[in-house]
Design an enzyme around this catalytic site. Structure first.
Site, PDB file in Angstrom:
ATOM      1  N   HIS A  41       6.604  -2.650  47.324  1.00 34.99           N
ATOM      2  CA  HIS A  41       6.741  -4.070  47.009  1.00 34.99           C
ATOM      3  C   HIS A  41       6.902  -4.303  45.520  1.00 34.99           C
ATOM      4  O   HIS A  41       7.619  -5.201  45.082  1.00 34.99           O
ATOM      5  CB  HIS A  41       5.546  -4.816  47.568  1.00 34.99           C
ATOM      6  CG  HIS A  41       5.329  -4.490  49.011  1.00 34.99           C
ATOM      7  ND1 HIS A  41       4.140  -4.607  49.639  1.00 34.99           N
ATOM      8  CD2 HIS A  41       6.208  -4.021  49.924  1.00 34.99           C
ATOM      9  CE1 HIS A  41       4.277  -4.219  50.888  1.00 34.99           C
ATOM     10  NE2 HIS A  41       5.510  -3.859  51.086  1.00 34.99           N
ATOM     11  N   CYS A  96      26.981  -8.744  52.659  1.00 30.38           N
ATOM     12  CA  CYS A  96      25.784  -8.906  51.833  1.00 30.38           C
ATOM     13  C   CYS A  96      25.020  -7.608  51.600  1.00 30.38           C
ATOM     14  O   CYS A  96      23.939  -7.621  51.038  1.00 30.38           O
ATOM     15  CB  CYS A  96      24.865  -9.980  52.408  1.00 30.38           C
ATOM     16  SG  CYS A  96      24.157  -9.529  53.990  1.00 30.38           S
TER      17      CYS A  96
HETATM   18  C1  PEP Z   1      21.952  -4.584  54.999  1.00 28.96           C
HETATM   19  O1  PEP Z   1      21.497  -3.885  55.908  1.00 28.96           O
HETATM   20  O2  PEP Z   1      23.030  -4.337  54.425  1.00 28.96           O
HETATM   21  C2  PEP Z   1      21.218  -5.766  54.527  1.00 28.96           C
HETATM   22  C3  PEP Z   1      21.760  -6.635  53.714  1.00 28.96           C
HETATM   23  O3  PEP Z   1      19.944  -5.886  54.936  1.00 28.96           O
HETATM   24  P1  PEP Z   1      18.742  -5.028  54.363  1.00 28.96           P
HETATM   25  O4  PEP Z   1      19.262  -4.203  53.232  1.00 28.96           O
HETATM   26  O5  PEP Z   1      17.712  -6.008  53.955  1.00 28.96           O
HETATM   27  O6  PEP Z   1      18.370  -4.200  55.549  1.00 28.96           O
END
Ligand code: PEP
Ligand code: MG
Length: 759
Positions: A367, A680
């Site tokens: 964290h 993303c």
């Molecule tokens: C991903 O898997 O690309 C994503 C944006 O989610 P996280 O990295 O939080 O798993």
């Protein structure tokens, strides 16, 4: 048996006086060795100081030839002095010359001495030197005398660590205590920080070494131990620590140490030499540390931390809070050094003064790493023993790109890092200049650049980067950094704050994405063989609908009078999406029935990160208001390569034909269904990958704040037309004889270079 005139107490008092005298360092050392020799009734007292090159140099002597000072040197392991330096253990011999390790140094004239007693000069478990007394006679030194010399060595350790001896030794050499150190660790948050050490948990300074009454010191020690013991028992008995996972193990270890008779006996013995309870605790701790640090058993080394925690508790109890090493107000360029740190503690510091963080413990997904990245503070973790290698105020450099730390760097290293830091700052300044420019390619293609966020501290980056909004708000971060489950009220308050700082810009909240590597300290851990493929994200939400309902209600309430965009993580089928959507709609109906204020509009999207969804694109693009590609997970599942496992995470390239064809299909489907789609995952924030994504047809990219500038600089120099043509050509060509490449990366890099696109 000669007994020390005045005993250790007088010796320590006199030592303190000499330490305070305004004399040059060498004169101080000379007086000290005379004093110790007289007090220990020895003809010789010598101080050897450990140099950076791991040799022990004679820095002062009473009794041996003075000409040997700064001339005589012993390697670690060489002679009796080298043996003590290496083992960090005291050695007392009635006839030193008969010991197999005895090494005769003619310049010292020590051939006439038989009795020998030497102790390591330790500070925080590091050997800074060796202190020796010698006698002509075949003297048998008592346990008490060894203890007394060890206590004296504590005072000398302080002198050596203070840096006062710098420049005294052989020209061109440095003391080990102040030597520059280059440590490797694990890069947790990138960036470069130059500054001065601030110890997150300042050492307890034991100023009061000399006791006036042994019995009352023994009583103080017993009282402190009893108090610490009962507070540990209390914590163990109180049910409320159960949720803190490993905490219980640590406390059990504490209890074990607190009842360890060997440990307690050593502290009592130290007190009997005339020192205070706190000095005894520190002495024994330094010895234990030196021993445990030499151990190769990882379990034992791990216990060292527990023992240190326990010692600190004892010290704090004995000396009170006031004696915690006073640190002036946080300097302008503070680099925090800590064994471990929680996210809340980091947030307590004034961000504008922090230049970096160095930790002994803390992993990639810890964290603290998440929060530090949000604050844009470089972090290097897994730097072994760093808290005892530095002194408050030391110059230090944190290289969060390479995962390296430079402690007390020499001038040339410092200036080369300073150049790097200036270059970085210049680049950042250039990116800031792009902030208000429309994010449009040279052929007029607008691309929305959005932020990935998860904490309130992320949001000031919106203004700094000029991002169009938040494309991914990872709501689990609030849960991950909390000590207990955030209440519905806490959740709503955070979301309302987020809306308040967004102004008119859109934000897309992702519902809780927990499980896998994102564990909540207060949730029972489910043993799974493949956690990434296990009970996580939307799967938990559908099985435990109350969790999603509470969160959805908090989001809907916080979004009153606004447009709420929310999306579900790890959707594997369109049916899952519809079920989750129905749950949220249920909450919306509930608010309507209650007459509560509601959002003006609710859009619900699905994260595309499980490959099965690629074969249900028509359905999902129709059911969802928007899609968002989590390329981190999508790629790990597409290639069956664990994103957290260094052995495989870099094995397959996101710019390989398979990955790019999958991405292109999503862009085409979403385009055909008129369903907006964002990327993303981390990919969207790397300029070459972002360029490729734009070439494939993506127009919305969400990334960390640090990526916005570089991606925008790339976009402003990009003509998408030849890129799309190139990609289509490369990905469509399946004709026999077509050159199959494992990855398009080199070709895309060449494309960028030819077109002068900054990558
Ligand atoms: C991903 O898997 O690309 C994503 C944006 O989610 P996280 O990295 O939080 O798993
Ligand atoms: Mg994901």
């Amino acid at each position: 048996m000669p007994s020390a005139p005045g005993g250790p107490r007088i010796l320590l008092r006199r030592l303190r006086e000499i330490m305070a005298e305004p004399v040059p360092a060498q004169a101080r050392l000379d007086r000290i060795v005379i004093l110790i020799a007289a007090n220990m009734v020895s003809e010789v007292c010598s101080l050897y100081v450990m140099r950076a090159d791991e040799t022990l140099e004679l820095y002062a002597t009473e009794g041996l030839n003075r000409e040997a000072v700064h001339q005589t040197k012993l390697r670690l392991g060489e002679g009796l002095v080298g043996l003590i330096g290496e083992s960090a253990e005291p050695l007392a011999l009635s006839d030193a010359q008969n010991h197999p390790a005895f090494s005769y140094k003619p310049e010292t004239g020590e051939e006439i001495y038989h009795g020998f007693m030497g102790v390591p000069v330790l500070r925080a478990g590091n050997t800074l030197g060796v202190l020796v007394v010698q006698n002509r006679t075949y003297r048998v030194y008592t346990e008490e005398e060894i203890e007394a010399l060890q206590t004296t060595a504590m005072v000398l350790a302080e002198l050596i660590a203070s840096g006062e001896l710098t420049g005294l030794g052989e020209p061109g050499t440095e003391t080990a205590a102040r030597r520059p150190l280059h440590c490797r660790g694990v890069a947790l948050a990138d960036g470069l920080g130059l500054g001065h050490v601030v110890l997150h948990e300042p050492r307890v300074v034991v100023r009061n070494i000399i006791a006036s009454d042994v019995d009352s010191e023994l009583a103080r020690l017993e009282a402190a131990i009893a108090a610490v013991r009962s507070s540990i028992d209390e914590m163990l008995e109180r049910g409320d620590i159960a949720h803190q996972g490993d905490h219980r193990d640590v406390l059990e270890t504490f209890r074990m140490f607190a009842n360890d008779q060997g440990w307690l006996r050593r502290m009592r013995e130290a007190i009997r030499t005339g020192i205070t309870a706190e000095a005894a605790v520190e002495r024994v701790q330094s010895d234990s540390r030196a021993r445990l640090m030499r151990s190769t058993d990882p379990y034992l080394r791990e216990r060292l931390h527990d023992l240190e925690d326990l010692t600190n508790r004892l010290l704090r109890r004995l000396v009170g809070r006031d004696m915690v090493e006073k640190q002036d107000a946080l300097p302008d360029n503070a680099v925090l050094v800590a064994r471990a740190m929680g996210p809340a503690a980091l947030l307590d510091y004034d961000r504008s003064r922090l230049r970096g963080l160095v930790l002994e413990e803390g992993g990639e997904t810890s964290h603290i790493a998440i929060v530090a990245r949000a604050l844009a503070i470089p972090v290097v973790s897994a730097v072994e023993n760093v808290t005892s290698l530095v002194e408050a105020g030391d110059a230090i450099i944190v290289d969060g790109d390479a995962g390296e730390v430079q402690i007390r760097p020499p001038a040339d290293i410092e200036s080369s890092y300073a150049v790097k830091a200036r270059l970085r700052a210049r680049r950042q300044a250039q990116y800031r200049l792009l902030r208000d420019k429309p994010s449009r390619s040279i052929d007029g293609v607008s691309v929305s650049l959005l932020l990935n966020a998860g904490l309130l501290v992320d949001l000031p980056h919106l203004g700094e980067t000029g991002a169009d909004g938040v494309g991914l708000f990872r709501t689990e971060l609030q849960f991950m950094i909390a000590e207990r489950m955030p209440s519905a009220k806490d959740q709503q308050a955070l979301y309302a704050d987020v809306f308040a700082s967004m102004g008119d810009r859109p934000v897309t909240f992702r519902t809780l994405d927990i499980g896998g590597d994102k564990l909540l300290p207060y949730m029972p851990r489910v043993e799974e063989e493949n956690p990434a493929l296990g009970w996580r994200a939307i799967r938990i939400a559908l099985d435990r609908p109350a969790l999603l309902r509470i969160q959805a209600r908090a989001l809907l309430k916080a979004a009153a009078g606004r447009h709420l965009r929310l999306m579900f993580p790890m959707v594997a089928t369109s049916a899952e999406f519809r079920r989750a959507k129905a749950l949220v709609e249920g909450e919306l109906d509930y608010l309507a029935r209650q007459g509560s204020p509601r959002p003006t509009q609710v859009s619900m999207g699905a994260m595309v990160e499980v490959p099965s969804l690629l074969f249900e694109m028509d359905e999902i693009a129709r059911a969802a208001d928007f899609l968002s590609i989590g390329s981190n997970d999508l790629m790990q599942f597409l290639f069956a390569a664990d994103r957290g496992n260094k052995l495989v995470s870099g094995r397959f390239d996101n710019l390989s034909p398979a990955a790019l064809r999958a991405l292109r299909r999503i862009a085409q489907w979403a385009g055909a269904a008129d369903c907006p789609v964002t990327v993303c995952g981390e990919m969207a924030g790397r300029p070459l990958e972002a360029m490729t994504l734009i070439g494939l047809g993506f127009r919305r990219l969400s990334m960390s704040a640090a990526s916005v500038g570089p991606v925008k600089a790339m976009l402003l120099a990009l003509d998408t037309r030849p890129l799309t043509e190139f990609l289509d050509r490369s990905l469509d060509a399946v004709a026999p004889g077509h050159d199959h490449v494992e990855t398009l990366r080199p070709a895309l890099l060449a494309f960028a270079e030819q077109n002068q696109i900054p990558i």
